[in-house]
Motif scaffolding. Structure first.
Motif, PDB file in Angstrom:
ATOM      1  N   THR A 190     -18.556  -1.526  14.379  1.00  0.00           N
ATOM      2  CA  THR A 190     -17.984  -2.862  14.199  1.00  0.00           C
ATOM      3  C   THR A 190     -18.481  -3.821  15.286  1.00  0.00           C
ATOM      4  N   PRO A 191     -19.808  -4.059  15.367  1.00  0.00           N
ATOM      5  CA  PRO A 191     -20.316  -4.994  16.378  1.00  0.00           C
ATOM      6  C   PRO A 191     -19.761  -6.392  16.149  1.00  0.00           C
ATOM      7  N   GLY A 192     -19.299  -7.010  17.235  1.00  0.00           N
ATOM      8  CA  GLY A 192     -18.678  -8.322  17.115  1.00  0.00           C
ATOM      9  C   GLY A 192     -17.182  -8.260  16.843  1.00  0.00           C
ATOM     10  N   GLY A 193     -16.654  -7.050  16.650  1.00  0.00           N
ATOM     11  CA  GLY A 193     -15.217  -6.892  16.416  1.00  0.00           C
ATOM     12  C   GLY A 193     -14.903  -6.515  14.977  1.00  0.00           C
ATOM     13  N   GLY A 194     -13.875  -5.722  14.820  1.00  0.00           N
ATOM     14  CA  GLY A 194     -13.522  -5.225  13.503  1.00  0.00           C
ATOM     15  C   GLY A 194     -13.155  -6.300  12.503  1.00  0.00           C
ATOM     16  N   THR A 195     -12.628  -7.423  12.998  1.00  0.00           N
ATOM     17  CA  THR A 195     -12.205  -8.490  12.086  1.00  0.00           C
ATOM     18  C   THR A 195     -13.374  -9.034  11.279  1.00  0.00           C
ATOM     19  N   LEU A 196     -14.565  -9.094  11.898  1.00  0.00           N
ATOM     20  CA  LEU A 196     -15.737  -9.604  11.188  1.00  0.00           C
ATOM     21  C   LEU A 196     -16.070  -8.760   9.962  1.00  0.00           C
ATOM     22  N   TRP A 197     -15.753  -7.472  10.049  1.00  0.00           N
ATOM     23  CA  TRP A 197     -16.176  -6.522   9.026  1.00  0.00           C
ATOM     24  C   TRP A 197     -15.020  -6.061   8.146  1.00  0.00           C
ATOM     25  N   ALA A 198     -13.862  -6.674   8.276  1.00  0.00           N
ATOM     26  CA  ALA A 198     -12.658  -6.180   7.610  1.00  0.00           C
ATOM     27  C   ALA A 198     -12.809  -6.137   6.092  1.00  0.00           C
ATOM     28  N   ALA A 199     -13.507  -7.090   5.514  1.00  0.00           N
ATOM     29  CA  ALA A 199     -13.642  -7.141   4.055  1.00  0.00           C
ATOM     30  C   ALA A 199     -15.048  -6.754   3.602  1.00  0.00           C
ATOM     31  N   ALA A 200     -15.805  -6.079   4.471  1.00  0.00           N
ATOM     32  CA  ALA A 200     -17.204  -5.793   4.165  1.00  0.00           C
ATOM     33  C   ALA A 200     -17.338  -4.724   3.082  1.00  0.00           C
ATOM     34  N   ARG A 223     -24.408 -13.265  20.719  1.00  0.00           N
ATOM     35  CA  ARG A 223     -24.600 -11.829  20.507  1.00  0.00           C
ATOM     36  C   ARG A 223     -23.262 -11.182  20.174  1.00  0.00           C
ATOM     37  N   PRO A 224     -23.303 -10.018  19.539  1.00  0.00           N
ATOM     38  CA  PRO A 224     -22.038  -9.347  19.174  1.00  0.00           C
ATOM     39  C   PRO A 224     -21.111  -9.112  20.355  1.00  0.00           C
ATOM     40  N   GLU A 225     -21.677  -8.785  21.526  1.00  0.00           N
ATOM     41  CA  GLU A 225     -20.815  -8.504  22.676  1.00  0.00           C
ATOM     42  C   GLU A 225     -20.015  -9.725  23.107  1.00  0.00           C
ATOM     43  N   HIS A 226     -20.534 -10.928  22.838  1.00  0.00           N
ATOM     44  CA  HIS A 226     -19.770 -12.143  23.147  1.00  0.00           C
ATOM     45  C   HIS A 226     -18.465 -12.165  22.362  1.00  0.00           C
ATOM     46  N   LEU A 227     -18.508 -11.680  21.139  1.00  0.00           N
ATOM     47  CA  LEU A 227     -17.333 -11.731  20.271  1.00  0.00           C
ATOM     48  C   LEU A 227     -16.471 -10.497  20.442  1.00  0.00           C
ATOM     49  N   ASP A 228     -17.079  -9.359  20.812  1.00  0.00           N
ATOM     50  CA  ASP A 228     -16.301  -8.142  21.074  1.00  0.00           C
ATOM     51  C   ASP A 228     -15.239  -8.380  22.134  1.00  0.00           C
ATOM     52  N   GLU A 229     -15.621  -9.137  23.162  1.00  0.00           N
ATOM     53  CA  GLU A 229     -14.756  -9.295  24.314  1.00  0.00           C
ATOM     54  C   GLU A 229     -13.568 -10.217  24.053  1.00  0.00           C
ATOM     55  N   ASP A 230     -13.719 -11.139  23.124  1.00  0.00           N
ATOM     56  CA  ASP A 230     -12.648 -12.115  22.893  1.00  0.00           C
ATOM     57  C   ASP A 230     -12.714 -12.616  21.455  1.00  0.00           C
ATOM     58  N   PRO A 231     -11.851 -12.103  20.579  1.00  0.00           N
ATOM     59  CA  PRO A 231     -11.891 -12.502  19.168  1.00  0.00           C
ATOM     60  C   PRO A 231     -11.575 -13.976  18.941  1.00  0.00           C
ATOM     61  N   THR A 232     -10.995 -14.654  19.932  1.00  0.00           N
ATOM     62  CA  THR A 232     -10.703 -16.081  19.751  1.00  0.00           C
ATOM     63  C   THR A 232     -11.964 -16.930  19.832  1.00  0.00           C
ATOM     64  N   ARG A 233     -13.088 -16.297  20.130  1.00  0.00           N
ATOM     65  CA  ARG A 233     -14.346 -17.039  20.190  1.00  0.00           C
ATOM     66  C   ARG A 233     -14.881 -17.381  18.799  1.00  0.00           C
ATOM     67  N   LEU A 287     -30.540 -10.687  11.532  1.00  0.00           N
ATOM     68  CA  LEU A 287     -29.629  -9.846  10.763  1.00  0.00           C
ATOM     69  C   LEU A 287     -28.909  -8.920  11.734  1.00  0.00           C
ATOM     70  N   LEU A 288     -27.595  -8.882  11.637  1.00  0.00           N
ATOM     71  CA  LEU A 288     -26.802  -7.908  12.383  1.00  0.00           C
ATOM     72  C   LEU A 288     -26.534  -6.754  11.422  1.00  0.00           C
ATOM     73  N   VAL A 289     -27.201  -5.639  11.654  1.00  0.00           N
ATOM     74  CA  VAL A 289     -27.172  -4.506  10.728  1.00  0.00           C
ATOM     75  C   VAL A 289     -26.376  -3.379  11.361  1.00  0.00           C
ATOM     76  N   ARG A 290     -25.435  -2.829  10.598  1.00  0.00           N
ATOM     77  CA  ARG A 290     -24.593  -1.772  11.150  1.00  0.00           C
ATOM     78  C   ARG A 290     -24.340  -0.702  10.090  1.00  0.00           C
ATOM     79  N   CYS A 291     -24.077   0.521  10.572  1.00  0.00           N
ATOM     80  CA  CYS A 291     -23.529   1.559   9.701  1.00  0.00           C
ATOM     81  C   CYS A 291     -22.040   1.273   9.528  1.00  0.00           C
ATOM     82  N   GLU A 292     -21.453   1.843   8.501  1.00  0.00           N
ATOM     83  CA  GLU A 292     -20.069   1.507   8.176  1.00  0.00           C
ATOM     84  C   GLU A 292     -19.101   1.862   9.299  1.00  0.00           C
ATOM     85  N   SER A 293     -19.470   2.823  10.147  1.00  0.00           N
ATOM     86  CA  SER A 293     -18.575   3.255  11.216  1.00  0.00           C
ATOM     87  C   SER A 293     -18.556   2.291  12.403  1.00  0.00           C
TER      88      SER A 293
END
Length: 275
Positions: free
Chosen positions: A206-216, A232-242, A198-204
């Motif tokens: 955006t691990p993995g990039g904001g696009t993942l959480w846009a409709a959360a 891991r989230p950092e893999h996606l943070d660096e490049d959203p085309t992943r 589970l990737l658990v986050r507070c609303e503030s």
């Protein structure tokens, strides 16, 4: 142990296109239990998705679909002792929300989405697996279940927004035995083994990039990410085309993102550091 995510649907076939055909979920079992009719699909490393529809009798799934429409219904954890787990949960100030303990092979309790701080109903189960298997018996896939599927995928994680990270950590780590695989400011990647994360986050956050959480939602299950178990989230943070998002499907209403596997083998360089 994290066992499965259950998604409410109006009809079994509503989950076939994405979760069986596209993601290659293997049929496990299913049936009509009266007030509800669940079936489970198995993915790499044994994680399951459950599609749960209204059954042949009026009941809670009819009310759920009528009130909320399709979408995440509950997250299930299997525990060695339900009594001990509820004692631990009680010390966190969380009261169980019903359940059943009248069968020797299946005892369960539920935690309210608000008091658990996870925004989605939590099911705790103590199960006698051998007896449960004998009770389920043979349960062949129904007519219409896809016979042509993509290869079986792995679930990298289920994304969840919490209203209180302190409670979420205490519940998921201390009570339910998860460990932290990665973390950052206001987020953590909790794991119960390969394919059970589970990737658990507070609303503030955006691990993995904001696009993942846009409709959360403000709290609760936000998405499913499909990909290699080491993602891991950092893999996606660096490049959203992943990642690429599957076309939204209102019949299941859960955003599904797929990691482009080859992209994880392409190193990223920032400030002289290779990732």
């Amino acid at each position: 142990m994290l066992d499965h995510l259950a998604i409410g649907v109006a009809d079994w076939s509503d989950g076939y296109d994405v979760f069986a055909r596209e993601l290659g979920g293997h049929w496990s079992h299913g049936g009509d239990a009266g007030a509800f009719a669940p079936y489970q699909l198995v993915y790499e490393h044994g994680f399951r998705l459950e599609l749960i529809a209204p059954g042949s009798q009026e009941g809670f799934m009819h009310r759920f679909i009528d009130r909320d429409g399709p979408g995440p219904h509950h997250i299930t954890f299997k525990v060695p002792s339900l009594e001990r787990a509820l004692d631990d949960v009680g010390r966190l100030g969380i009261e169980p929300l019903g359940g059943r303990t009248d069968t020797p092979f299946w005892q369960e309790a539920f935690l309210h989405p608000r008091t658990s701080a996870l925004g989605t109903l939590i099911q705790l189960v103590e199960a006698d697996e051998s007896m449960l298997t004998s009770q389920i018996g043979e349960s062949p896939a129904p007519p219409g279940f896809p016979t042509v599927q993509q290869r079986q995928q792995g679930i990298a994680w289920v994304g969840v927004t919490t209203s209180d990270m302190r409670i979420a950590r205490a519940l998921l780590l201390d009570t339910l035995g998860g460990t932290v695989e990665a973390s950052g400011t206001d987020w953590m990647l909790a794991t119960w083994g390969p394919g059970r994360r589970l990737l658990v986050r507070c609303e503030s956050a955006t691990p993995g990039g904001g696009t993942l959480w846009a409709a959360a939602p403000a709290a609760g299950v936000a998405h499913i990410v499909v990909g290699p178990r080491h993602t891991r989230p950092e893999h996606l943070d660096e490049d959203p085309t992943r990642t690429r998002r599957l076309d939204p499907d209102p019949r299941t209403a859960v955003p599904v993102w797929i990691v482009v596997e080859d992209s994880l083998h392409q190193p990223l360089v920032r400030s002289g550091i290779q990732f």
